[in-house]
Design a protein around this motif. Structure first.
Motif, short mmCIF file in Angstrom:
data_model
loop_
_atom_site.label_atom_id
_atom_site.label_comp_id
_atom_site.label_asym_id
_atom_site.label_seq_id
_atom_site.Cartn_x
_atom_site.Cartn_y
_atom_site.Cartn_z
N SER A 12 0.83 -1.21 0.00
CA SER A 12 0.00 0.00 0.00
C SER A 12 0.86 1.25 0.00
CB SER A 12 -0.94 0.01 1.21
OG SER A 12 -1.84 -1.06 1.14
N ALA A 13 1.92 1.25 0.79
CA ALA A 13 2.83 2.41 0.84
C ALA A 13 3.51 2.61 -0.50
CB ALA A 13 3.86 2.21 1.95
N LEU A 14 3.98 1.54 -1.10
CA LEU A 14 4.66 1.65 -2.39
C LEU A 14 3.71 2.07 -3.50
CD1 LEU A 14 6.95 -1.49 -2.11
CD2 LEU A 14 7.72 0.90 -2.15
N LEU A 15 2.45 1.67 -3.42
CA LEU A 15 1.48 2.02 -4.45
C LEU A 15 0.98 3.46 -4.35
CD1 LEU A 15 -0.66 -1.23 -4.77
CD2 LEU A 15 0.82 -0.21 -6.52
N ASP A 19 5.99 5.14 -8.92
CA ASP A 19 7.21 5.49 -9.65
C ASP A 19 8.26 6.15 -8.76
OD1 ASP A 19 6.16 4.51 -12.04
OD2 ASP A 19 5.16 6.41 -12.46
N GLU A 20 7.91 6.42 -7.52
CA GLU A 20 8.83 7.08 -6.60
C GLU A 20 9.59 6.05 -5.78
OE1 GLU A 20 8.48 9.98 -2.71
OE2 GLU A 20 7.00 10.18 -4.31
N PRO A 21 10.92 6.00 -5.91
CA PRO A 21 11.68 5.04 -5.10
C PRO A 21 11.61 5.42 -3.61
CG PRO A 21 13.08 6.11 -6.75
CD PRO A 21 11.76 6.77 -6.79
N GLY A 49 9.96 -10.98 -7.60
CA GLY A 49 10.04 -10.15 -8.80
C GLY A 49 9.14 -8.94 -8.78
N TRP A 50 8.55 -8.65 -7.63
CA TRP A 50 7.64 -7.51 -7.51
C TRP A 50 8.38 -6.21 -7.22
CZ3 TRP A 50 2.43 -8.65 -4.63
CH2 TRP A 50 1.83 -9.78 -5.19
N LEU A 51 9.62 -6.32 -6.76
CA LEU A 51 10.34 -5.16 -6.25
C LEU A 51 11.75 -5.13 -6.82
CD1 LEU A 51 9.62 -3.01 -4.04
CD2 LEU A 51 10.83 -4.44 -2.43
N ALA A 52 12.20 -3.93 -7.18
CA ALA A 52 13.58 -3.72 -7.60
C ALA A 52 14.27 -2.90 -6.52
CB ALA A 52 13.63 -2.98 -8.92
N GLY A 77 5.21 -5.99 -10.56
CA GLY A 77 4.87 -5.81 -9.15
C GLY A 77 3.71 -4.86 -8.96
N ILE A 78 3.67 -3.80 -9.75
CA ILE A 78 2.55 -2.85 -9.66
C ILE A 78 1.25 -3.56 -10.01
CG2 ILE A 78 1.51 -0.80 -10.72
CD1 ILE A 78 4.40 0.30 -11.04
N ARG A 79 1.26 -4.29 -11.13
CA ARG A 79 0.04 -5.00 -11.55
C ARG A 79 -0.38 -6.04 -10.51
NH1 ARG A 79 2.67 -4.04 -16.26
NH2 ARG A 79 3.87 -5.98 -16.23
N ALA A 80 0.59 -6.83 -10.04
CA ALA A 80 0.28 -7.89 -9.09
C ALA A 80 -0.19 -7.31 -7.75
CB ALA A 80 1.50 -8.79 -8.88
N ALA A 81 0.45 -6.24 -7.30
CA ALA A 81 0.07 -5.63 -6.02
C ALA A 81 -1.34 -5.04 -6.10
CB ALA A 81 1.08 -4.56 -5.63
N ARG A 82 -1.63 -4.35 -7.19
CA ARG A 82 -2.98 -3.77 -7.34
C ARG A 82 -4.04 -4.86 -7.37
NH1 ARG A 82 -1.39 0.95 -11.67
NH2 ARG A 82 -0.81 2.50 -10.10
N LEU A 83 -3.77 -5.93 -8.10
CA LEU A 83 -4.71 -7.04 -8.17
C LEU A 83 -4.89 -7.70 -6.81
CD1 LEU A 83 -6.51 -8.91 -9.86
CD2 LEU A 83 -4.49 -10.28 -10.33
N ALA A 84 -3.78 -7.96 -6.13
CA ALA A 84 -3.84 -8.63 -4.82
C ALA A 84 -4.61 -7.78 -3.81
CB ALA A 84 -2.44 -8.92 -4.32
N LEU A 85 -4.34 -6.47 -3.79
CA LEU A 85 -5.04 -5.60 -2.83
C LEU A 85 -6.50 -5.44 -3.20
CD1 LEU A 85 -2.33 -2.88 -2.09
CD2 LEU A 85 -2.91 -4.92 -0.76
N ALA A 86 -6.81 -5.42 -4.49
CA ALA A 86 -8.22 -5.34 -4.92
C ALA A 86 -8.98 -6.59 -4.50
CB ALA A 86 -8.31 -5.15 -6.43
#
Length: 110
Positions: A12-15, A19-21, A49-52, A77-86
């Motif tokens: 949630s924090a990363l989303l 694009d901001e590291p 593979g969700w995070l660099a 990671g963005i796609r997977a995180a959004r889907l998982a949180l949804a």
């Protein structure tokens, strides 16, 4: 990826700004997680593979602090995180009938 409460907090924090590291202390402040909880989560997200993660290019002597390691979600990671949180936020399905048939007056036994 197993969605524990710490994982959900980190994602949630990363989303909030994908694009901001973010560096560790920043993520600790945003999530309220201690380092002993945060860094294993970051490690698991990287392994999935969700995070660099990249070290900042700074001279620690000139900066007066150690170099920071910055983390950001990958495209996957963005796609997977959004889907998982949804999916996590999706309403639970309605009650299922109990085994055994019907209730009073022939109504389904909920």
């Amino acid at each position: 990826m197993r969605l524990t409460i710490p994982v959900v907090k980190v994602l949630s924090a990363l989303l909030t700004a994908p694009d901001e590291p973010r560096y560790g202390l920043d993520l600790m402040r945003l999530t309220g997680l201690p380092s002993g909880t945060l860094y294993p989560v970051l490690h698991r997200l990287r392994a999935a593979g969700w995070l660099a993660a990249d070290w900042e290019d700074v001279d620690p002597v000139a900066a007066g602090r150690p170099a920071r390691r910055y983390y950001r979600l990958t495209g996957d990671g963005i796609r997977a995180a959004r889907l998982a949180l949804a999916e996590l936020r999706a309403p639970a399905p309605g009650p299922r009938p109990r085994s055994g048939g019907v209730g009073p007056a022939g109504a389904p036994a909920w």
